[in-house]
Design a protein around this motif. Structure first.
Motif, mmCIF file in Angstrom:
data_model
loop_
_atom_site.group_PDB
_atom_site.id
_atom_site.type_symbol
_atom_site.label_atom_id
_atom_site.label_comp_id
_atom_site.label_asym_id
_atom_site.label_seq_id
_atom_site.Cartn_x
_atom_site.Cartn_y
_atom_site.Cartn_z
ATOM 1 N N GLU A 72 0.862 -1.186 0.000
ATOM 2 C CA GLU A 72 0.000 0.000 0.000
ATOM 3 C C GLU A 72 0.898 1.237 0.000
ATOM 4 O OE1 GLU A 72 -3.363 -0.092 0.070
ATOM 5 O OE2 GLU A 72 -4.063 -1.777 1.292
ATOM 6 N N VAL A 73 0.770 2.058 -1.003
ATOM 7 C CA VAL A 73 1.632 3.251 -1.094
ATOM 8 C C VAL A 73 0.992 4.466 -0.445
ATOM 9 C CG1 VAL A 73 2.765 2.432 -3.182
ATOM 10 C CG2 VAL A 73 0.728 3.868 -3.386
ATOM 11 N N GLY A 74 -0.314 4.403 -0.223
ATOM 12 C CA GLY A 74 -0.997 5.528 0.408
ATOM 13 C C GLY A 74 -1.630 6.456 -0.610
ATOM 14 N N GLN A 75 -2.585 7.216 -0.153
ATOM 15 C CA GLN A 75 -3.298 8.187 -0.985
ATOM 16 C C GLN A 75 -3.391 9.494 -0.204
ATOM 17 O OE1 GLN A 75 -7.610 7.893 -1.142
ATOM 18 N NE2 GLN A 75 -7.588 8.074 -3.374
ATOM 19 N N THR A 76 -2.638 10.483 -0.589
ATOM 20 C CA THR A 76 -2.688 11.770 0.092
ATOM 21 C C THR A 76 -3.977 12.505 -0.279
ATOM 22 O OG1 THR A 76 -1.594 12.985 -1.679
ATOM 23 C CG2 THR A 76 -0.169 11.923 -0.025
ATOM 24 N N TYR A 77 -4.275 13.533 0.487
ATOM 25 C CA TYR A 77 -5.439 14.352 0.145
ATOM 26 C C TYR A 77 -5.265 14.982 -1.231
ATOM 27 C CZ TYR A 77 -8.688 18.205 -0.116
ATOM 28 O OH TYR A 77 -9.664 19.073 -0.550
ATOM 29 N N VAL A 242 -19.249 1.579 6.734
ATOM 30 C CA VAL A 242 -18.789 2.903 6.303
ATOM 31 C C VAL A 242 -17.392 2.827 5.680
ATOM 32 C CG1 VAL A 242 -20.307 4.209 7.815
ATOM 33 C CG2 VAL A 242 -18.077 3.495 8.672
ATOM 34 N N HIS A 243 -16.578 1.843 6.087
ATOM 35 C CA HIS A 243 -15.272 1.616 5.451
ATOM 36 C C HIS A 243 -15.461 1.309 3.968
ATOM 37 C CE1 HIS A 243 -11.046 -0.090 5.338
ATOM 38 N NE2 HIS A 243 -11.590 -0.749 4.331
ATOM 39 N N GLU A 244 -16.347 0.358 3.666
ATOM 40 C CA GLU A 244 -16.575 -0.009 2.265
ATOM 41 C C GLU A 244 -17.240 1.135 1.495
ATOM 42 O OE1 GLU A 244 -15.099 -2.472 1.096
ATOM 43 O OE2 GLU A 244 -14.628 -3.532 2.946
ATOM 44 N N THR A 245 -18.098 1.890 2.156
ATOM 45 C CA THR A 245 -18.720 3.039 1.495
ATOM 46 C C THR A 245 -17.674 4.094 1.160
ATOM 47 O OG1 THR A 245 -20.783 2.611 2.700
ATOM 48 C CG2 THR A 245 -20.554 4.764 1.670
ATOM 49 N N CYS A 246 -16.719 4.318 2.057
ATOM 50 C CA CYS A 246 -15.634 5.257 1.760
ATOM 51 C C CYS A 246 -14.829 4.800 0.542
ATOM 52 C CB CYS A 246 -14.724 5.418 2.969
ATOM 53 S SG CYS A 246 -15.373 6.481 4.277
ATOM 54 N N HIS A 247 -14.617 3.494 0.410
ATOM 55 C CA HIS A 247 -13.943 2.987 -0.792
ATOM 56 C C HIS A 247 -14.735 3.366 -2.041
ATOM 57 C CE1 HIS A 247 -10.580 0.961 0.878
ATOM 58 N NE2 HIS A 247 -11.214 -0.078 1.381
ATOM 59 N N MET A 248 -16.052 3.288 -1.965
ATOM 60 C CA MET A 248 -16.871 3.642 -3.125
ATOM 61 C C MET A 248 -16.837 5.145 -3.406
ATOM 62 S SD MET A 248 -20.103 1.009 -2.898
ATOM 63 C CE MET A 248 -20.606 1.391 -1.220
ATOM 64 N N PHE A 249 -16.431 5.920 -2.409
ATOM 65 C CA PHE A 249 -16.193 7.343 -2.598
ATOM 66 C C PHE A 249 -14.784 7.607 -3.143
ATOM 67 C CE2 PHE A 249 -20.061 7.814 -0.393
ATOM 68 C CZ PHE A 249 -20.460 9.139 -0.405
ATOM 69 N N GLY A 250 -14.065 6.548 -3.484
ATOM 70 C CA GLY A 250 -12.734 6.687 -4.072
ATOM 71 C C GLY A 250 -11.610 6.782 -3.066
ATOM 72 N N ILE A 251 -11.887 6.528 -1.779
ATOM 73 C CA ILE A 251 -10.875 6.639 -0.735
ATOM 74 C C ILE A 251 -10.183 5.295 -0.559
ATOM 75 C CG2 ILE A 251 -10.471 7.165 1.698
ATOM 76 C CD1 ILE A 251 -12.959 8.974 1.566
ATOM 77 N N MET A 261 -9.998 3.709 7.867
ATOM 78 C CA MET A 261 -9.665 3.269 6.519
ATOM 79 C C MET A 261 -8.378 2.445 6.445
ATOM 80 S SD MET A 261 -12.232 3.976 4.846
ATOM 81 C CE MET A 261 -11.596 3.358 3.285
ATOM 82 N N ASN A 262 -7.834 2.019 7.579
ATOM 83 C CA ASN A 262 -6.725 1.054 7.550
ATOM 84 C C ASN A 262 -7.205 -0.266 6.955
ATOM 85 O OD1 ASN A 262 -5.687 2.101 10.859
ATOM 86 N ND2 ASN A 262 -4.960 2.876 8.909
ATOM 87 N N GLY A 263 -6.331 -0.943 6.198
ATOM 88 C CA GLY A 263 -6.614 -2.309 5.806
ATOM 89 C C GLY A 263 -6.593 -3.195 7.045
ATOM 90 N N CYS A 278 -9.221 9.443 10.203
ATOM 91 C CA CYS A 278 -8.127 10.345 10.558
ATOM 92 C C CYS A 278 -8.319 11.663 9.816
ATOM 93 C CB CYS A 278 -6.784 9.699 10.215
ATOM 94 S SG CYS A 278 -6.392 9.712 8.444
ATOM 95 N N PRO A 279 -7.564 12.707 10.141
ATOM 96 C CA PRO A 279 -7.730 13.992 9.461
ATOM 97 C C PRO A 279 -7.545 13.928 7.946
ATOM 98 C CG PRO A 279 -6.500 14.302 11.483
ATOM 99 C CD PRO A 279 -6.643 12.818 11.297
ATOM 100 N N VAL A 280 -6.638 13.087 7.469
ATOM 101 C CA VAL A 280 -6.409 12.976 6.025
ATOM 102 C C VAL A 280 -7.663 12.449 5.337
ATOM 103 C CG1 VAL A 280 -4.988 11.907 4.227
ATOM 104 C CG2 VAL A 280 -3.941 12.577 6.409
ATOM 105 N N CYS A 281 -8.232 11.379 5.880
ATOM 106 C CA CYS A 281 -9.397 10.743 5.255
ATOM 107 C C CYS A 281 -10.674 11.546 5.498
ATOM 108 C CB CYS A 281 -9.530 9.315 5.751
ATOM 109 S SG CYS A 281 -8.133 8.269 5.248
ATOM 110 N N LEU A 282 -10.768 12.203 6.656
ATOM 111 C CA LEU A 282 -11.915 13.079 6.902
ATOM 112 C C LEU A 282 -11.961 14.196 5.865
ATOM 113 C CD1 LEU A 282 -14.293 14.107 8.621
ATOM 114 C CD2 LEU A 282 -12.620 15.334 10.033
#
Length: 345
Positions: A72-77, A242-251, A261-263, A278-282
């Motif tokens: 996982e390389v991460g996804q910044t804001y 809500v984790h899976e829903t956030c994925h559908m929001f592209g997160i 949103m941790n695996g 977390c603040p990044v994902c919020l």
């Protein structure tokens, strides 16, 4: 903003010292939140500024953790912001999260869980409408195998197919999330998953099954007669939903802080236990919901989540569930109250 910015400056000095003990350096984690001066609302700016009192930097993965087995390389804001532009984000024409039950939801815990799941999802994604399909979809045509307890386990790809073909009439649905009491798996090389989403198609599925405190005793989720032993179970289902829903929001999965949103590789994973973004994902969610800017605030969102969880705690106490069996739920309530107090100061 002054207090949070001072935290950022103070913590940046620890980067070198802590680099060897964290998955990403502290500096990288703080930078992942993006240019916070672009947030005009001071409360939103503070809420999206990393604060180590509430959000711990993700440590190095242990053997068996999700991050030890998946790259996982991460996804910044900033990465999210560049990618998620209309029509990739919700709009007033696609403002609905559609929950789609699979299988039997008429009896037992499923019937009791569903109203709270709907309310929690609505609180978590302010501005979105949350609807539930009245008639559950059939699992009769889905490929299945037997899990270790002799229960049917269904292939997620067939559930995705059903979501794509049988819910097309819901034109306002931004995303569609299948929910089921059955165990699920994504392929022959996998034992199971709690849930999975396909962000580009904006469909997802999550299962109640393995969150059940009785699953590893061989009891199927539909056979659990009462919610009395289900406080932790319901909390886990809310988190997965809500984790899976956030994925559908592209997160994508978060690799910066301990975060919703941790695996997660299961109950023993050192990450993936948080109920909160977390603040990044919020900040990503807040961007995705920007179409519904009128009347929304970070504080009102936290307040709505708090109310649903308080209602949940009251329900379990009425069933005479002792507080020690609701420890995680009560810890979440304490976190919310403390976080809201800090943002209100």
């Amino acid at each position: 903003c002054g207090r949070s910015c001072s935290v950022a400056v103070r913590m940046a000095s620890k980067t070198t010292k802590e680099r060897s003990r964290t998955f990403k350096s502290v500096e990288e984690c703080f930078a992942a939140a993006g240019r916070l001066e672009e947030e005009s609302n001071p409360v939103t700016r503070t809420a999206c500024t990393p604060d180590l009192e509430f959000f711990k930097v993700l440590g190095l993965p242990r053997r068996g953790d999700w991050l030890s087995e998946h790259k996982e390389v991460g996804q910044t804001y900033s990465t999210y912001q560049r990618r998620m532009k209309p029509p990739m984000t919700p709009s007033k024409h696609t403002d609905t999260i559609l929950l789609v039950p699979f299988g039997d939801f008429a009896e037992g815990v499923a019937k009791n869980f569903l109203p709270l799941l709907l309310e929690y999802c609505q609180a978590f994604f302010p501005g979105m409408s949350v609807e539930c399909v009245e008639k559950p979809l059939s699992l009769a045509k889905a490929k299945k195998r037997q899990n270790d307890f002799g229960h049917d386990q269904y292939l997620i790809a067939d559930l995705f197919e059903a979501l794509n073909t049988q819910t097309r009439s819901y034109r306002k649905a931004y995303c569609r999330l299948g929910i089921t009491l059955e165990d699920i798996y994504p392929g022959e090389e996998w034992n199971y998953v709690f849930g999975q989403a396909k962000p580009m198609e904006r469909v997802g599925v999550f299962s109640f099954a393995r969150h059940s405190p009785f699953f590893y005793q061989g009891l199927h989720a539909s056979q659990v007669p009462t919610l009395k032993d289900g406080a932790g179970w319901l909390r886990a289902c809310m988190r997965t939903m809500v984790h899976e829903t956030c994925h559908m929001f592209g997160i994508l999965h978060c690799v910066y802080f301990h975060c919703l949103m941790n695996g997660n590789n299961g109950p023993g994973d050192s990450a993936g236990r948080s109920s909160f973004l977390c603040p990044v994902c919020l900040r990503k969610v807040w961007l995705a919901l920007s179409f519904a800017a009128d009347g929304r605030s970070v504080l009102s969102r936290y307040q709505a989540i708090l109310q649903v969880m308080q209602q949940m705690a009251v329900s379990f106490r009425e069933m005479e569930v002792p507080d020690e069996e609701m420890a995680e739920v009560l810890a979440d309530l304490g976190w919310l109250e403390k976080r809201m107090a800090t943002l209100s100061a």
